[in-house]
Motif scaffolding. Structure first.
Motif, PDB file in Angstrom:
ATOM      1  N   ALA A 157      -1.674   7.454  -4.070  1.00  0.00           N
ATOM      2  CA  ALA A 157      -0.862   8.505  -3.466  1.00  0.00           C
ATOM      3  C   ALA A 157      -1.483   9.883  -3.657  1.00  0.00           C
ATOM      4  N   SER A 158      -2.549   9.958  -4.396  1.00  0.00           N
ATOM      5  CA  SER A 158      -3.112  11.262  -4.751  1.00  0.00           C
ATOM      6  C   SER A 158      -4.275  11.680  -3.868  1.00  0.00           C
ATOM      7  N   THR A 159      -4.568  10.902  -2.852  1.00  0.00           N
ATOM      8  CA  THR A 159      -5.686  11.221  -1.974  1.00  0.00           C
ATOM      9  C   THR A 159      -5.198  11.429  -0.545  1.00  0.00           C
ATOM     10  N   ALA A 160      -5.980  12.154   0.214  1.00  0.00           N
ATOM     11  CA  ALA A 160      -5.568  12.540   1.557  1.00  0.00           C
ATOM     12  C   ALA A 160      -5.605  11.360   2.522  1.00  0.00           C
ATOM     13  N   VAL A 161      -4.615  11.283   3.399  1.00  0.00           N
ATOM     14  CA  VAL A 161      -4.543  10.159   4.334  1.00  0.00           C
ATOM     15  C   VAL A 161      -5.677  10.195   5.350  1.00  0.00           C
ATOM     16  N   ALA A 162      -6.249  11.341   5.610  1.00  0.00           N
ATOM     17  CA  ALA A 162      -7.314  11.435   6.602  1.00  0.00           C
ATOM     18  C   ALA A 162      -8.701  11.203   6.006  1.00  0.00           C
ATOM     19  N   ASP A 163      -8.761  10.950   4.730  1.00  0.00           N
ATOM     20  CA  ASP A 163     -10.039  10.748   4.037  1.00  0.00           C
ATOM     21  C   ASP A 163     -10.351   9.258   4.006  1.00  0.00           C
TER      22      ASP A 163
ATOM     23  N   PRO B 207       0.822  -1.210   0.000  1.00  0.00           N
ATOM     24  CA  PRO B 207       0.000   0.000   0.000  1.00  0.00           C
ATOM     25  C   PRO B 207       0.854   1.258   0.000  1.00  0.00           C
ATOM     26  N   VAL B 208       0.233   2.381  -0.237  1.00  0.00           N
ATOM     27  CA  VAL B 208       0.895   3.663  -0.067  1.00  0.00           C
ATOM     28  C   VAL B 208       0.952   4.015   1.414  1.00  0.00           C
ATOM     29  N   ALA B 209      -0.138   3.702   2.104  1.00  0.00           N
ATOM     30  CA  ALA B 209      -0.207   4.008   3.532  1.00  0.00           C
ATOM     31  C   ALA B 209      -1.192   3.063   4.205  1.00  0.00           C
ATOM     32  N   VAL B 210      -1.052   2.969   5.503  1.00  0.00           N
ATOM     33  CA  VAL B 210      -1.996   2.224   6.332  1.00  0.00           C
ATOM     34  C   VAL B 210      -2.526   3.191   7.384  1.00  0.00           C
ATOM     35  N   GLY B 211      -3.824   3.181   7.568  1.00  0.00           N
ATOM     36  CA  GLY B 211      -4.415   4.114   8.511  1.00  0.00           C
ATOM     37  C   GLY B 211      -5.264   3.423   9.553  1.00  0.00           C
ATOM     38  N   TRP B 212      -5.473   4.159  10.640  1.00  0.00           N
ATOM     39  CA  TRP B 212      -6.413   3.742  11.689  1.00  0.00           C
ATOM     40  C   TRP B 212      -7.528   4.783  11.747  1.00  0.00           C
ATOM     41  N   PHE B 213      -8.728   4.276  11.831  1.00  0.00           N
ATOM     42  CA  PHE B 213      -9.911   5.119  12.011  1.00  0.00           C
ATOM     43  C   PHE B 213     -10.696   4.587  13.197  1.00  0.00           C
ATOM     44  N   ARG B 214     -11.611   5.377  13.699  1.00  0.00           N
ATOM     45  CA  ARG B 214     -12.456   4.903  14.787  1.00  0.00           C
ATOM     46  C   ARG B 214     -13.866   5.440  14.636  1.00  0.00           C
ATOM     47  N   ARG B 215     -14.806   4.655  15.152  1.00  0.00           N
ATOM     48  CA  ARG B 215     -16.193   5.079  15.141  1.00  0.00           C
ATOM     49  C   ARG B 215     -16.760   4.908  16.538  1.00  0.00           C
ATOM     50  N   ALA B 216     -17.096   6.025  17.150  1.00  0.00           N
ATOM     51  CA  ALA B 216     -17.741   5.996  18.465  1.00  0.00           C
ATOM     52  C   ALA B 216     -19.242   5.818  18.270  1.00  0.00           C
ATOM     53  N   PRO B 217     -19.926   5.326  19.283  1.00  0.00           N
ATOM     54  CA  PRO B 217     -21.380   5.122  19.165  1.00  0.00           C
ATOM     55  C   PRO B 217     -22.094   6.397  18.754  1.00  0.00           C
ATOM     56  N   GLY B 218     -22.901   6.303  17.698  1.00  0.00           N
ATOM     57  CA  GLY B 218     -23.683   7.435  17.248  1.00  0.00           C
ATOM     58  C   GLY B 218     -22.914   8.508  16.514  1.00  0.00           C
ATOM     59  N   LYS B 219     -21.654   8.225  16.193  1.00  0.00           N
ATOM     60  CA  LYS B 219     -20.835   9.238  15.528  1.00  0.00           C
ATOM     61  C   LYS B 219     -20.294   8.727  14.201  1.00  0.00           C
ATOM     62  N   GLU B 220     -19.742   9.644  13.442  1.00  0.00           N
ATOM     63  CA  GLU B 220     -19.131   9.283  12.172  1.00  0.00           C
ATOM     64  C   GLU B 220     -17.782   8.607  12.410  1.00  0.00           C
ATOM     65  N   ARG B 221     -17.306   7.932  11.390  1.00  0.00           N
ATOM     66  CA  ARG B 221     -15.980   7.334  11.457  1.00  0.00           C
ATOM     67  C   ARG B 221     -14.936   8.427  11.306  1.00  0.00           C
ATOM     68  N   ASP B 222     -13.996   8.479  12.225  1.00  0.00           N
ATOM     69  CA  ASP B 222     -12.999   9.542  12.250  1.00  0.00           C
ATOM     70  C   ASP B 222     -11.590   9.000  12.026  1.00  0.00           C
ATOM     71  N   PHE B 223     -10.791   9.814  11.397  1.00  0.00           N
ATOM     72  CA  PHE B 223      -9.374   9.497  11.213  1.00  0.00           C
ATOM     73  C   PHE B 223      -8.652   9.562  12.554  1.00  0.00           C
ATOM     74  N   VAL B 224      -7.744   8.612  12.764  1.00  0.00           N
ATOM     75  CA  VAL B 224      -6.922   8.601  13.979  1.00  0.00           C
ATOM     76  C   VAL B 224      -5.450   8.817  13.644  1.00  0.00           C
ATOM     77  N   ALA B 225      -4.921   7.958  12.784  1.00  0.00           N
ATOM     78  CA  ALA B 225      -3.502   8.043  12.453  1.00  0.00           C
ATOM     79  C   ALA B 225      -3.243   7.275  11.168  1.00  0.00           C
TER      80      ALA B 225
END
Length: 124
Positions: free
Chosen positions: A101-107, A30-48
């Motif tokens: 590689a052309s897209t944002a890591v937090a997306d 891959p270009v990158a590996v990311g972690w995201f999280r989803r809290a109850p009732g919330k959207e999925r958010d970027f972590v790292a």
């Protein structure tokens, strides 16, 4: 590529956990590996996120200074060390791989494959 996230659990505020994301299957590049999280009732958010072939790391402001992302390429594994955990860190944590590689890591929409998630619960 299949991703297996593990390491979640129940911890008291101020405690630590280390999450692992292990990749298996065909060639893992891959270009990158990311972690995201989803809290109850919330959207999925970027972590790292971490660049697979470089040294770049990226963090959400809410976890900077507390979380550390790292990789072990020989094992096709990415780790998320979480220290000084807070109740607001409670969520299901997902790892994902990004091949462009052309897209944002937090997306989250830029990521192609996702693991099944691991629950992190932080009690106050």
């Amino acid at each position: 590529v299949q991703l297996q996230a593990s390491g979640g659990g129940l911890v008291q505020a101020g405690g630590s956990l280390r999450l692992s994301c292990a990749a298996s299957g065909r060639t893992f590049s891959p270009v990158a590996v990311g972690w995201f999280r989803r809290a109850p009732g919330k959207e999925r958010d970027f972590v790292a996120a971490i660049s697979w072939y470089g040294i770049s790391t990226y963090y959400a402001d809410s976890v900077k200074g507390r979380f550390t992302i790292s990789k072990e390429k020989a094992k096709n594994t990415v780790y998320l060390q979480m220290n000084n955990l807070k109740p607001e860190d409670t969520a299901v944590y997902y790892c994902a791989v990004k091949r462009s590689a052309s897209t944002a890591v937090a997306d989250s929409g830029a990521y192609d494959s996702w693991g099944q998630g691991t629950q992190v619960t932080v009690s106050s």
